[in-house]
Design an enzyme around this catalytic site. Structure first.
Site, PDB file in Angstrom:
ATOM      1  N   ALA B 128     -14.538  12.611  19.249  1.00 51.78           N
ATOM      2  CA  ALA B 128     -14.161  11.692  17.845  1.00 51.78           C
ATOM      3  C   ALA B 128     -12.813  12.469  17.098  1.00 51.78           C
ATOM      4  O   ALA B 128     -12.591  11.878  16.659  1.00 51.78           O
ATOM      5  CB  ALA B 128     -15.502  10.873  17.709  1.00 51.78           C
ATOM      6  N   MET B 131     -10.020  13.758  18.591  1.00 58.03           N
ATOM      7  CA  MET B 131      -8.872  12.379  18.525  1.00 58.03           C
ATOM      8  C   MET B 131      -8.298  11.647  17.828  1.00 58.03           C
ATOM      9  O   MET B 131      -7.332  12.187  17.173  1.00 58.03           O
ATOM     10  CB  MET B 131     -10.057  11.161  19.783  1.00 58.03           C
ATOM     11  CG  MET B 131     -10.513  11.323  20.833  1.00 58.03           C
ATOM     12  SD  MET B 131     -10.494   9.985  21.567  1.00 58.03           S
ATOM     13  CE  MET B 131     -10.520  10.308  23.601  1.00 58.03           C
ATOM     14  N   ASP B 132      -9.250  12.144  15.979  1.00 57.09           N
ATOM     15  CA  ASP B 132      -8.589  11.720  14.948  1.00 57.09           C
ATOM     16  C   ASP B 132      -7.804  12.930  14.376  1.00 57.09           C
ATOM     17  O   ASP B 132      -6.615  12.207  14.310  1.00 57.09           O
ATOM     18  CB  ASP B 132      -9.844  11.659  14.311  1.00 57.09           C
ATOM     19  CG  ASP B 132      -9.927  11.047  12.605  1.00 57.09           C
ATOM     20  OD1 ASP B 132      -9.832  12.049  11.228  1.00 57.09           O
ATOM     21  OD2 ASP B 132      -9.074  10.329  12.846  1.00 57.09           O
ATOM     22  N   GLU B 133      -8.236  14.091  14.805  1.00 54.42           N
ATOM     23  CA  GLU B 133      -7.366  15.130  14.432  1.00 54.42           C
ATOM     24  C   GLU B 133      -5.820  15.427  15.213  1.00 54.42           C
ATOM     25  O   GLU B 133      -4.638  14.993  14.561  1.00 54.42           O
ATOM     26  CB  GLU B 133      -7.826  16.416  14.397  1.00 54.42           C
ATOM     27  CG  GLU B 133      -6.762  17.779  14.139  1.00 54.42           C
ATOM     28  CD  GLU B 133      -6.610  17.808  12.822  1.00 54.42           C
ATOM     29  OE1 GLU B 133      -7.829  17.222  12.194  1.00 54.42           O
ATOM     30  OE2 GLU B 133      -5.791  18.301  12.503  1.00 54.42           O
ATOM     31  N   SER B 136      -4.056  12.356  13.985  1.00 51.31           N
ATOM     32  CA  SER B 136      -3.897  12.167  13.019  1.00 51.31           C
ATOM     33  C   SER B 136      -1.975  13.157  12.534  1.00 51.31           C
ATOM     34  O   SER B 136      -0.812  12.823  11.902  1.00 51.31           O
ATOM     35  CB  SER B 136      -4.914  12.969  11.996  1.00 51.31           C
ATOM     36  OG  SER B 136      -4.393  14.040  10.655  1.00 51.31           O
TER      37      SER B 136
END
Lengths: 228, 212
Positions: B128, B131-133, B136
């Site tokens: 997670a 994926m966020d990174e 981003s």
């Protein structure tokens, strides 16, 4: 979702577990409970911890111990669910750490979880340290996601035994300042067969600021199949 | 164009900063091969290898967060979450390739033993986080996306520690100051899907730091 070492065996669906050979690190390190105050905890963190400990006095809430390494006993128990898994090289397995406990004191996730078995709620008090940065000065969205997953996962595990995250849906309302303290409040909403629905919110200690909200779906693992 | 200037500012040609998105001894053969494949594509197909510094502060040199968000004391020992584990091979080994005109990213991810959840597998939270990174960095370069608004992840299979997962990120649309992206994480042979997700980021322009 694999923070707890005391999942009852009957929740796993089988009664037979082999005891494996001991790992090669000292038992003090293995058994140290990290969900207790340490020098890196801020005043706010200690205050909220004390508040929850007070709530635990009447037996409704219970503090959950938390270890850096998954015990070898748990390893064998869990292998039943992943019979197809290829064994990882022995050297790297012995180095393995539970992710939210993998950083040194004060640098990463400083947290403690409490569970209310009557209301099926799990609360996590969290102080996110300097190595969890995203936007300069704020906690990385992925770090929040990790602790949300761990908290709702704990709630699911304590109710449903061995489970796996199927869905995680997070709405971020406000960025969380790095090194501040937040409370993740999760609750089990419903169970449908092998599915467990858990939701949570992330708030400031005084409950005046809502940082995030999340819903999740967990699925109970079936020991007979290799994937859920 | 503004997209090109965002990218060139993000990828300084000369810097003393350590780039963590480079091969090291802990990278497995799959990781190394894939890296070489994509490195070739940076020469011919318009892909850019993104550097990965110790802190996002290093990625936005000369820029600052708008009024009200800038933190007074941003200590130099603060680190970006996905580079929090410094020992080679133990935590996140990853590299992101970005395609400016296609608005796509590919992230090669090799989780180490400190990212464990279930024994032998990466913690769901670690995927997670990556994926966020990846969302981003993609959101920032594709349209100055800054804050995660939402993340929706459907987990399918666990990633074995030490193996490689490929994250494919696409920008689906940009609307009302938000970037909408999708991601699929799978094994190299595409036989195993690890997770699918969607992410929404809010656009916010950084300001130039006033000269002193």
């Amino acid at each position: 979702a694999w923070d707890l070492c005391t999942i009852p065996l009957d929740a796993l669906g089988t009664g037979v577990v082999a005891w494996p050979s001991a790992r090669s690190y000292s038992s003090e390190v293995v058994h140290m409970d990290h969900s207790l105050p340490n020098p890196s905890w801020s005043k706010d963190m200690r205050l909220i911890f004390d508040q929850f400990m007070k709530k635990s006095e009447d037996g409704s809430w219970k503090r959950l111990p938390s270890y850096k390494f998954t015990s070898s006993k748990r390893l064998e128990e869990v292998k039943i669910f992943f019979p197809d898994a290829k064994p990882v090289k022995e050297e790297s397995l012995s180095q393995a750490r539970l992710f939210p406990r993998s950083l040194e004191e004060g640098l990463g996730f400083e947290y403690a979880m409490f569970h209310n078995h009557v209301e099926n709620r799990t609360a996590c008090i969290l102080q996110g340290g300097p190595y969890l940065q995203g936007i300069p000065g704020f906690l990385h969205g992925g770090a929040i996601a990790t602790m949300i997953d761990s908290t709702v996962g704990m709630c699911a595990v304590l109710t449903g035994g061995a489970v796996m995250t199927a869905n995680l849906n997070i709405n971020f309302r406000r960025p969380i300042p790095l090194c501040s303290v937040v409370v993740i409040n999760s609750q089990l909403d419903k169970i449908e067969g092998r599915k467990l629905f858990v939701s949570c919110n992330v708030q400031s200690v005084d409950e005046k600021t809502l940082y995030s909200e999340a819903t999740s779906l967990f699925v109970k693992l079936d020991p007979k199949k290799s994937s859920p | 164009s503004s997209a090109d200037s965002l990218v060139s500012r993000f990828c300084p040609e000369k810097t003393d900063l350590k780039d963590y998105a480079l091969p090291n001894a802990s990278w497995c053969p799959d990781m190394l091969n894939l890296y070489q494949e994509f490195l070739e594509k940076t020469k011919t197909d318009g892909w850019v290898k993104l550097p990965s510094f110790k802190s996002n502060r290093d990625h936005i040199q000369g820029l600052k967060l708008p009024f009200g968000l800038a933190v007074a004391s941003d200590k130099s020992d603060w680190r970006i979450f996905t580079r929090c584990i410094q020992e080679e091979g133990q935590g996140y080994e990853y590299v992101i390739f970005f395609h400016p005109s296609k608005k796509k990213s590919i992230c090669l991810f090799q989780p180490g033993p400190y990212l464990e959840g279930p024994p032998g597998f990466a913690h769901g939270g670690s995927l997670a986080a990556l994926m966020d990174e990846t969302f981003s960095k993609t959101a920032y370069l594709a349209g100055e996306g800054l804050f995660t608004v939402s993340l929706n992840i459907r987990f399918k299979n666990l990633i074995p520690v030490g193996s490689v997962a490929i994250l494919n990120v696409d920008v689906e649309k940009i609307e009302d100051q938000k970037l909408y992206m999708s991601c699929i994480a799978q094994s190299r042979d595409q036989q195993t899907v690890y997770a699918k997700s969607s992410g929404v980021f809010l656009q916010l322009q950084l300001e130039e730091e006033s000269s002193q």
